[in-house]
Write a protein that holds these residues in place. Sequence first.
Motif, PDB file in Angstrom:
ATOM      1  N   ALA A 169      41.238  82.197 121.370  1.00  0.00           N
ATOM      2  CA  ALA A 169      41.081  83.339 120.477  1.00  0.00           C
ATOM      3  C   ALA A 169      42.395  84.108 120.346  1.00  0.00           C
ATOM      4  CB  ALA A 169      39.979  84.256 120.994  1.00  0.00           C
ATOM      5  N   ARG A 170      43.113  84.254 121.446  1.00  0.00           N
ATOM      6  CA  ARG A 170      44.394  84.963 121.419  1.00  0.00           C
ATOM      7  C   ARG A 170      45.414  84.183 120.586  1.00  0.00           C
ATOM      8  NH1 ARG A 170      44.282  86.130 126.296  1.00  0.00           N
ATOM      9  NH2 ARG A 170      45.583  84.493 127.212  1.00  0.00           N
ATOM     10  N   LEU A 171      45.473  82.879 120.769  1.00  0.00           N
ATOM     11  CA  LEU A 171      46.399  82.052 119.999  1.00  0.00           C
ATOM     12  C   LEU A 171      46.108  82.128 118.506  1.00  0.00           C
ATOM     13  CD1 LEU A 171      46.720  78.772 122.107  1.00  0.00           C
ATOM     14  CD2 LEU A 171      48.507  80.450 121.659  1.00  0.00           C
ATOM     15  N   LYS A 172      44.836  81.983 118.151  1.00  0.00           N
ATOM     16  CA  LYS A 172      44.474  82.046 116.736  1.00  0.00           C
ATOM     17  C   LYS A 172      44.787  83.411 116.148  1.00  0.00           C
ATOM     18  CE  LYS A 172      40.817  78.520 116.587  1.00  0.00           C
ATOM     19  NZ  LYS A 172      39.379  78.278 116.293  1.00  0.00           N
ATOM     20  N   GLY A 173      44.578  84.457 116.951  1.00  0.00           N
ATOM     21  CA  GLY A 173      44.882  85.797 116.467  1.00  0.00           C
ATOM     22  C   GLY A 173      46.352  85.974 116.161  1.00  0.00           C
ATOM     23  N   HIS A 174      47.213  85.418 117.022  1.00  0.00           N
ATOM     24  CA  HIS A 174      48.651  85.521 116.798  1.00  0.00           C
ATOM     25  C   HIS A 174      49.096  84.713 115.583  1.00  0.00           C
ATOM     26  CE1 HIS A 174      49.033  87.812 120.322  1.00  0.00           C
ATOM     27  NE2 HIS A 174      49.084  86.844 121.216  1.00  0.00           N
ATOM     28  N   LEU A 175      48.415  83.600 115.320  1.00  0.00           N
ATOM     29  CA  LEU A 175      48.863  82.672 114.274  1.00  0.00           C
ATOM     30  C   LEU A 175      48.196  82.901 112.930  1.00  0.00           C
ATOM     31  CD1 LEU A 175      48.922  79.394 116.402  1.00  0.00           C
ATOM     32  CD2 LEU A 175      50.880  80.791 115.700  1.00  0.00           C
ATOM     33  N   THR A 176      47.186  83.779 112.888  1.00  0.00           N
ATOM     34  CA  THR A 176      46.491  84.053 111.630  1.00  0.00           C
ATOM     35  C   THR A 176      47.149  85.238 110.941  1.00  0.00           C
ATOM     36  OG1 THR A 176      44.409  83.240 112.536  1.00  0.00           O
ATOM     37  CG2 THR A 176      44.279  84.623 110.563  1.00  0.00           C
ATOM     38  N   PRO A 177      47.597  85.091 109.684  1.00  0.00           N
ATOM     39  CA  PRO A 177      48.236  86.215 108.979  1.00  0.00           C
ATOM     40  C   PRO A 177      47.301  87.416 108.900  1.00  0.00           C
ATOM     41  CG  PRO A 177      48.502  84.153 107.758  1.00  0.00           C
ATOM     42  CD  PRO A 177      47.526  83.875 108.859  1.00  0.00           C
ATOM     43  N   ARG A 178      47.842  88.566 109.181  1.00  0.00           N
ATOM     44  CA  ARG A 178      47.051  89.791 109.130  1.00  0.00           C
ATOM     45  C   ARG A 178      47.095  90.382 107.735  1.00  0.00           C
ATOM     46  NH1 ARG A 178      49.217  89.645 114.201  1.00  0.00           N
ATOM     47  NH2 ARG A 178      47.838  90.170 115.925  1.00  0.00           N
TER      48      ARG A 178
END
Length: 235
Positions: free
Chosen positions: A199-208
């Motif tokens: 979840a942390r990895l996806k959060g960092h890699l998903t454009p906000r």
Amino acid sequence: MARGTTLVKLLDDLRAALGLSLNPAHNNQVRDRQVKALQKTQEWLWDDFTWPHLRVWRNYPLQAGQYLYDIHNDFDIDRIERIEVMNAGLWNPVLPGIDPGHLRAHNTELGERAWPVRRWRIAENEQVEVWPIPDQNAEPATLEGTLKVTGIRRLRPLVADSDRCDLDDDVIVNYAANKLEPESQKGKIALNIANRRLARLKGHLTPRREFRMFGIGRAEPVRRLFVGQYRPPGA
């Protein structure tokens, strides 16, 4: 917590997560099962998310009269993101889909050629078909007439001890540990660690997406009429 970890190190970490002996000789009978768990876990993770670091592009020189093109072995044809063609010094998009309307304009079966190519689709034998059939060869010096395919590459082999993983080793190891021992306490702990890490990895890699309260942008002020000179009613 890194990519590029060797298979032998992944196996050590997996055994440690499950409280097993780190001596390879003590794991001979279960090594193949452990390797398979690591491989299948990485394959599942690869398919589950669009990992930016695995995005690659490949160039294919178009040839006059040729409309089917082979894709490199390390490129996954099902995860093509975009295709472009160099035309007049610019990369122009080639859109997905070739329908009967296109073929009425330029019939591929009749060998009708035109320029530039404007559409593509996946054909038999894992090839890319372009439309219309190009009527000129690519020029390597300028890239004119070159097809650029961008997408997600395949995973590298994870078989030999020296082979390296393409995705995060912590996520791979802990999901694999849970796959091997889903009901054990260590397996459940590993699942929680893997879920949090993923979840942390996806959060960092998903454009906000940018968020602004009360609408987008600055509110326009209320416009007021400007009165240059006051004139009383009836004047």
